[in-house]
Design a protein around this motif. Structure first.
Motif, PDB file in Angstrom:
ATOM      1  N   MET A   1       0.843  -1.191   0.000  1.00 31.03           N
ATOM      2  CA  MET A   1       0.000   0.000   0.000  1.00 31.03           C
ATOM      3  C   MET A   1       0.885   1.251   0.000  1.00 31.03           C
ATOM      4  O   MET A   1       2.035   1.206   0.330  1.00 31.03           O
ATOM      5  N   GLY A   2       0.258   2.383  -0.321  1.00 29.32           N
ATOM      6  CA  GLY A   2       0.972   3.637  -0.311  1.00 29.32           C
ATOM      7  C   GLY A   2       1.572   3.995  -1.664  1.00 29.32           C
ATOM      8  O   GLY A   2       2.188   5.026  -1.804  1.00 29.32           O
ATOM      9  N   GLY A   3       1.414   3.119  -2.671  1.00 31.17           N
ATOM     10  CA  GLY A   3       1.930   3.390  -4.005  1.00 31.17           C
ATOM     11  C   GLY A   3       0.940   4.233  -4.799  1.00 31.17           C
ATOM     12  O   GLY A   3      -0.057   4.708  -4.288  1.00 31.17           O
ATOM     13  N   GLU A   4       1.264   4.367  -6.076  1.00 38.93           N
ATOM     14  CA  GLU A   4       0.375   5.097  -6.969  1.00 38.93           C
ATOM     15  C   GLU A   4      -0.896   4.287  -7.225  1.00 38.93           C
ATOM     16  O   GLU A   4      -0.826   3.090  -7.461  1.00 38.93           O
ATOM     17  N   VAL A   5      -2.029   4.943  -7.187  1.00 41.23           N
ATOM     18  CA  VAL A   5      -3.273   4.257  -7.515  1.00 41.23           C
ATOM     19  C   VAL A   5      -3.488   4.341  -9.019  1.00 41.23           C
ATOM     20  O   VAL A   5      -3.018   5.254  -9.679  1.00 41.23           O
ATOM     21  N   THR A   6      -4.199   3.354  -9.550  1.00 41.60           N
ATOM     22  CA  THR A   6      -4.419   3.306 -10.991  1.00 41.60           C
ATOM     23  C   THR A   6      -5.844   3.657 -11.373  1.00 41.60           C
ATOM     24  O   THR A   6      -6.100   4.069 -12.493  1.00 41.60           O
ATOM     25  N   ASP A   7      -6.768   3.508 -10.454  1.00 43.74           N
ATOM     26  CA  ASP A   7      -8.175   3.742 -10.747  1.00 43.74           C
ATOM     27  C   ASP A   7      -8.499   5.226 -10.565  1.00 43.74           C
ATOM     28  O   ASP A   7      -8.157   5.812  -9.536  1.00 43.74           O
ATOM     29  N   PRO A   8      -9.162   5.856 -11.549  1.00 39.45           N
ATOM     30  CA  PRO A   8      -9.471   7.287 -11.418  1.00 39.45           C
ATOM     31  C   PRO A   8     -10.397   7.587 -10.242  1.00 39.45           C
ATOM     32  O   PRO A   8     -10.301   8.659  -9.634  1.00 39.45           O
ATOM     33  N   ILE A   9     -11.275   6.652  -9.905  1.00 40.87           N
ATOM     34  CA  ILE A   9     -12.157   6.884  -8.758  1.00 40.87           C
ATOM     35  C   ILE A   9     -11.332   6.837  -7.472  1.00 40.87           C
ATOM     36  O   ILE A   9     -11.503   7.685  -6.587  1.00 40.87           O
ATOM     37  N   ALA A  10     -10.409   5.891  -7.381  1.00 44.95           N
ATOM     38  CA  ALA A  10      -9.534   5.810  -6.210  1.00 44.95           C
ATOM     39  C   ALA A  10      -8.703   7.087  -6.077  1.00 44.95           C
ATOM     40  O   ALA A  10      -8.552   7.633  -4.977  1.00 44.95           O
ATOM     41  N   ALA A  11      -8.181   7.577  -7.191  1.00 46.02           N
ATOM     42  CA  ALA A  11      -7.388   8.812  -7.166  1.00 46.02           C
ATOM     43  C   ALA A  11      -8.236   9.990  -6.698  1.00 46.02           C
ATOM     44  O   ALA A  11      -7.771  10.824  -5.906  1.00 46.02           O
ATOM     45  N   PHE A  12      -9.470  10.073  -7.180  1.00 47.25           N
ATOM     46  CA  PHE A  12     -10.390  11.132  -6.757  1.00 47.25           C
ATOM     47  C   PHE A  12     -10.620  11.073  -5.251  1.00 47.25           C
ATOM     48  O   PHE A  12     -10.524  12.088  -4.554  1.00 47.25           O
ATOM     49  N   ILE A  13     -10.908   9.874  -4.731  1.00 54.80           N
ATOM     50  CA  ILE A  13     -11.192   9.721  -3.298  1.00 54.80           C
ATOM     51  C   ILE A  13      -9.967  10.101  -2.476  1.00 54.80           C
ATOM     52  O   ILE A  13     -10.076  10.849  -1.491  1.00 54.80           O
ATOM     53  N   LEU A  14      -8.787   9.616  -2.863  1.00 51.28           N
ATOM     54  CA  LEU A  14      -7.581   9.933  -2.106  1.00 51.28           C
ATOM     55  C   LEU A  14      -7.263  11.425  -2.133  1.00 51.28           C
ATOM     56  O   LEU A  14      -6.762  11.978  -1.148  1.00 51.28           O
ATOM     57  N   ALA A  15      -7.588  12.103  -3.225  1.00 49.16           N
ATOM     58  CA  ALA A  15      -7.396  13.561  -3.277  1.00 49.16           C
ATOM     59  C   ALA A  15      -8.336  14.268  -2.305  1.00 49.16           C
ATOM     60  O   ALA A  15      -7.952  15.237  -1.641  1.00 49.16           O
ATOM     61  N   ARG A  16      -9.582  13.788  -2.200  1.00 51.59           N
ATOM     62  CA  ARG A  16     -10.527  14.387  -1.256  1.00 51.59           C
ATOM     63  C   ARG A  16     -10.100  14.104   0.193  1.00 51.59           C
ATOM     64  O   ARG A  16     -10.200  14.967   1.064  1.00 51.59           O
ATOM     65  N   VAL A  17      -9.613  12.900   0.446  1.00 50.07           N
ATOM     66  CA  VAL A  17      -9.109  12.560   1.780  1.00 50.07           C
ATOM     67  C   VAL A  17      -7.945  13.495   2.135  1.00 50.07           C
ATOM     68  O   VAL A  17      -7.867  14.018   3.251  1.00 50.07           O
ATOM     69  N   ALA A  18      -7.054  13.736   1.182  1.00 52.36           N
ATOM     70  CA  ALA A  18      -5.923  14.644   1.413  1.00 52.36           C
ATOM     71  C   ALA A  18      -6.418  16.065   1.692  1.00 52.36           C
ATOM     72  O   ALA A  18      -5.872  16.755   2.571  1.00 52.36           O
TER      73      ALA A  18
END
Length: 133
Positions: A1-18
């Motif tokens: 875990m902690g690597g680059e995500v590949t799914d655009p939805i996952a990237a969106f969620i992690l950006a909101r969490v940040a």
């Protein structure tokens, strides 16, 4: 875990969490709580700074707004961010819905991401095609 995500939805969620994590770290330290015995609906932030919570022009008869805001104190928000991040990373898949069939667990993981993304459905970067029917 902690690597680059590949799914655009996952990237969106992690950006909101940040975003939430950044804002929580910039806010006054908690815990936040309400003072129900005060004359006004008072939210106490950190070491005793009081904020009156009410609606413009309304007489507020309950302090539900203050209790709700207090529940979103920085430590609570940071706890949610800490819990969400690994869940999203675990669900991140490279599944292409137009490609060949994949094991059921990958489809389930994609569905979890869509449900999580709905938390921020009012965000400008949310893609309506992610909505869960």
């Amino acid at each position: 875990m902690g690597g680059e995500v590949t799914d655009p939805i996952a990237a969106f969620i992690l950006a909101r969490v940040a975003d939430e994590e950044r804002d929580a770290r910039a806010a006054t330290d908690g815990p936040w709580h309400t003072k129900p015995d005060a004359d006004e609906h008072l939210l106490v932030v950190g070491d005793g700074v009081g904020i009156v919570v009410g609606r413009d022009g309304d007489s507020v008869t309950e302090d539900g707004d203050a209790r709700h805001i207090a529940r979103q104190d920085p430590p609570s928000t940071l706890s949610r961010c800490t819990a969400l991040r690994p869940l999203v990373e675990l669900c991140d898949t490279e599944h292409d819905p137009t490609g060949p069939p994949v094991p059921m667990d990958c489809i389930g993981q994609a569905e979890v991401l869509r449900h999580l993304a709905a938390i921020w459905r009012d965000h400008e970067d949310y893609d309506p095609s992610w909505a869960v029917a």
